[in-house]
Design an enzyme around this catalytic site. Structure first.
Site, PDB file in Angstrom:
ATOM      1  N   ARG A  30       0.829  -1.205   0.000  1.00  0.00           N
ATOM      2  CA  ARG A  30       0.000   0.000   0.000  1.00  0.00           C
ATOM      3  C   ARG A  30       0.862   1.253   0.000  1.00  0.00           C
ATOM      4  O   ARG A  30       1.883   1.316   0.700  1.00  0.00           O
ATOM      5  CB  ARG A  30      -0.946   0.001   1.211  1.00  0.00           C
ATOM      6  CG  ARG A  30      -1.906  -1.175   1.170  1.00  0.00           C
ATOM      7  CD  ARG A  30      -3.163  -0.982   1.980  1.00  0.00           C
ATOM      8  NE  ARG A  30      -3.918  -2.247   1.985  1.00  0.00           N
ATOM      9  CZ  ARG A  30      -4.695  -2.682   0.988  1.00  0.00           C
ATOM     10  NH1 ARG A  30      -4.859  -1.939  -0.087  1.00  0.00           N
ATOM     11  NH2 ARG A  30      -5.310  -3.853   1.067  1.00  0.00           N
ATOM     12  N   ASP A  31       0.436   2.233  -0.801  1.00  0.00           N
ATOM     13  CA  ASP A  31       1.134   3.518  -0.832  1.00  0.00           C
ATOM     14  C   ASP A  31       0.999   4.188   0.532  1.00  0.00           C
ATOM     15  O   ASP A  31      -0.059   4.169   1.147  1.00  0.00           O
ATOM     16  CB  ASP A  31       0.548   4.414  -1.935  1.00  0.00           C
ATOM     17  CG  ASP A  31       1.457   5.581  -2.270  1.00  0.00           C
ATOM     18  OD1 ASP A  31       2.044   5.576  -3.375  1.00  0.00           O
ATOM     19  OD2 ASP A  31       1.587   6.496  -1.435  1.00  0.00           O
ATOM     20  N   ASN A  88       4.405   6.582 -13.448  1.00  0.00           N
ATOM     21  CA  ASN A  88       5.059   7.884 -13.608  1.00  0.00           C
ATOM     22  C   ASN A  88       6.505   7.618 -14.003  1.00  0.00           C
ATOM     23  O   ASN A  88       7.176   6.778 -13.398  1.00  0.00           O
ATOM     24  CB  ASN A  88       4.994   8.668 -12.297  1.00  0.00           C
ATOM     25  CG  ASN A  88       3.575   9.046 -11.916  1.00  0.00           C
ATOM     26  OD1 ASN A  88       2.728   9.232 -12.784  1.00  0.00           O
ATOM     27  ND2 ASN A  88       3.306   9.136 -10.624  1.00  0.00           N
ATOM     28  N   GLU A  96       9.078  10.161  -8.504  1.00  0.00           N
ATOM     29  CA  GLU A  96       9.865  10.580  -7.338  1.00  0.00           C
ATOM     30  C   GLU A  96      10.750   9.453  -6.821  1.00  0.00           C
ATOM     31  O   GLU A  96      11.811   9.721  -6.248  1.00  0.00           O
ATOM     32  CB  GLU A  96       8.943  11.074  -6.223  1.00  0.00           C
ATOM     33  CG  GLU A  96       8.215  12.373  -6.607  1.00  0.00           C
ATOM     34  CD  GLU A  96       7.272  12.870  -5.532  1.00  0.00           C
ATOM     35  OE1 GLU A  96       7.011  12.124  -4.557  1.00  0.00           O
ATOM     36  OE2 GLU A  96       6.774  13.997  -5.684  1.00  0.00           O
ATOM     37  N   VAL A  97      10.298   8.218  -6.992  1.00  0.00           N
ATOM     38  CA  VAL A  97      11.088   7.063  -6.558  1.00  0.00           C
ATOM     39  C   VAL A  97      11.544   6.327  -7.817  1.00  0.00           C
ATOM     40  O   VAL A  97      10.711   5.841  -8.591  1.00  0.00           O
ATOM     41  CB  VAL A  97      10.273   6.130  -5.640  1.00  0.00           C
ATOM     42  CG1 VAL A  97      11.111   4.918  -5.251  1.00  0.00           C
ATOM     43  CG2 VAL A  97       9.794   6.879  -4.398  1.00  0.00           C
ATOM     44  N   HIS A 101       7.601   1.236 -10.474  1.00  0.00           N
ATOM     45  CA  HIS A 101       6.403   0.918  -9.705  1.00  0.00           C
ATOM     46  C   HIS A 101       5.171   1.325 -10.491  1.00  0.00           C
ATOM     47  O   HIS A 101       5.122   2.427 -11.053  1.00  0.00           O
ATOM     48  CB  HIS A 101       6.409   1.590  -8.329  1.00  0.00           C
ATOM     49  CG  HIS A 101       6.631   3.067  -8.367  1.00  0.00           C
ATOM     50  ND1 HIS A 101       7.878   3.624  -8.549  1.00  0.00           N
ATOM     51  CD2 HIS A 101       5.762   4.106  -8.262  1.00  0.00           C
ATOM     52  CE1 HIS A 101       7.770   4.942  -8.545  1.00  0.00           C
ATOM     53  NE2 HIS A 101       6.497   5.262  -8.380  1.00  0.00           N
ATOM     54  N   HIS A 103       1.307   2.338 -10.123  1.00  0.00           N
ATOM     55  CA  HIS A 103       0.291   2.774  -9.172  1.00  0.00           C
ATOM     56  C   HIS A 103      -1.021   2.109  -9.563  1.00  0.00           C
ATOM     57  O   HIS A 103      -1.513   2.324 -10.681  1.00  0.00           O
ATOM     58  CB  HIS A 103       0.088   4.287  -9.247  1.00  0.00           C
ATOM     59  CG  HIS A 103       1.248   5.108  -8.786  1.00  0.00           C
ATOM     60  ND1 HIS A 103       1.333   5.648  -7.526  1.00  0.00           N
ATOM     61  CD2 HIS A 103       2.375   5.491  -9.426  1.00  0.00           C
ATOM     62  CE1 HIS A 103       2.457   6.339  -7.411  1.00  0.00           C
ATOM     63  NE2 HIS A 103       3.109   6.263  -8.550  1.00  0.00           N
TER      64      HIS A 103
HETATM   65  P1  5GP Z   1       6.116   8.355  -7.913  1.00  0.00           P
HETATM   66  O1  5GP Z   1       5.862   9.813  -7.686  1.00  0.00           O
HETATM   67  O2  5GP Z   1       7.587   8.018  -7.925  1.00  0.00           O
HETATM   68  O3  5GP Z   1       5.387   7.798  -9.092  1.00  0.00           O
HETATM   69  O4  5GP Z   1       5.443   7.616  -6.672  1.00  0.00           O
HETATM   70  C1  5GP Z   1       6.117   7.301  -5.496  1.00  0.00           C
HETATM   71  C2  5GP Z   1       5.077   6.861  -4.511  1.00  0.00           C
HETATM   72  O5  5GP Z   1       5.736   6.238  -3.419  1.00  0.00           O
HETATM   73  C3  5GP Z   1       4.234   8.008  -3.934  1.00  0.00           C
HETATM   74  O6  5GP Z   1       2.855   7.777  -4.220  1.00  0.00           O
HETATM   75  C4  5GP Z   1       4.530   7.957  -2.433  1.00  0.00           C
HETATM   76  O7  5GP Z   1       3.399   8.247  -1.646  1.00  0.00           O
HETATM   77  C5  5GP Z   1       5.029   6.543  -2.236  1.00  0.00           C
HETATM   78  N1  5GP Z   1       5.969   6.379  -1.146  1.00  0.00           N
HETATM   79  C6  5GP Z   1       7.036   7.180  -0.868  1.00  0.00           C
HETATM   80  N2  5GP Z   1       7.709   6.716   0.197  1.00  0.00           N
HETATM   81  C7  5GP Z   1       7.054   5.570   0.590  1.00  0.00           C
HETATM   82  C8  5GP Z   1       7.290   4.626   1.647  1.00  0.00           C
HETATM   83  O8  5GP Z   1       8.237   4.729   2.448  1.00  0.00           O
HETATM   84  N3  5GP Z   1       6.412   3.591   1.734  1.00  0.00           N
HETATM   85  C9  5GP Z   1       5.346   3.458   0.889  1.00  0.00           C
HETATM   86  N4  5GP Z   1       4.547   2.394   1.080  1.00  0.00           N
HETATM   87  N5  5GP Z   1       5.116   4.321  -0.126  1.00  0.00           N
HETATM   88  C10 5GP Z   1       5.954   5.367  -0.266  1.00  0.00           C
END
Ligand code: 5GP
Ligand code: ZN
Length: 116
Positions: A30-31, A88, A96-97, A101, A103
């Site tokens: 879960r996010d 993304n 951001e990560v 992944h 979503h």
């Molecule tokens: P991005 O912006 O890279 O597509 O999405 C990264 C997602 O990772 C975001 O929706 C954010 O809420 C989620 N996220 C960031 N840090 C953590 C974490 O430590 N644990 C979990 N479960 N989700 C995270």
């Protein structure tokens, strides 16, 4: 990749996450900051920076990621009303990560794909 990648650390069990499904090659959890009633992240255990790198480097594994997402969608009860699955990618994509992944979002009408 290892210790400086957040999602590699979740795979390694070094950072806790609410895991909803695990296979030999993928993990769904879960996010931490859900943007919909259901918001699950589906990743490959192996580190790839983004979906394009994964799809070109190991198309079979990309398929396994999608398969896990589909099973989680079913288990979360999203398949009747529908859901959104998105990757993304890069700065313009809002990534951001930098560990691939998907979503998986659902549980309510999600509105337009983009706000202008
Ligand atoms: P991005 O912006 O890279 O597509 O999405 C990264 C997602 O990772 C975001 O929706 C954010 O809420 C989620 N996220 C960031 N840090 C953590 C974490 O430590 N644990 C979990 N479960 N989700 C995270
Ligand atoms: Zn990683």
């Amino acid at each position: 990749m290892g210790t400086d990648c957040l999602f590699c650390r979740i795979v390694a069990g070094e950072i806790p996450a609410t895991i909803v499904r695990e296979t030999a090659t993928t993990l769904a959890f879960r996010d931490i900051d859900p943007k919909a009633p259901t918001h699950v992240l589906v990743i490959t255990k192996e580190h790839y920076a983004d979906v394009a790198t994964l799809a070109q480097g190991d198309p079979g594994l990309a398929g396994e990621l999608l398969g896990t997402a589909a099973v989680v969608a079913e288990e979360e009860g999203l398949t009747v009303d529908g859901f959104r699955l998105m990757f993304n990618t890069g700065p313009y994509g809002g990534q951001e990560v930098f560990h691939v992944h998907a979503h998986l979002l659902g549980g309510a009408p999600l509105g337009p794909m983009l706000c202008r």
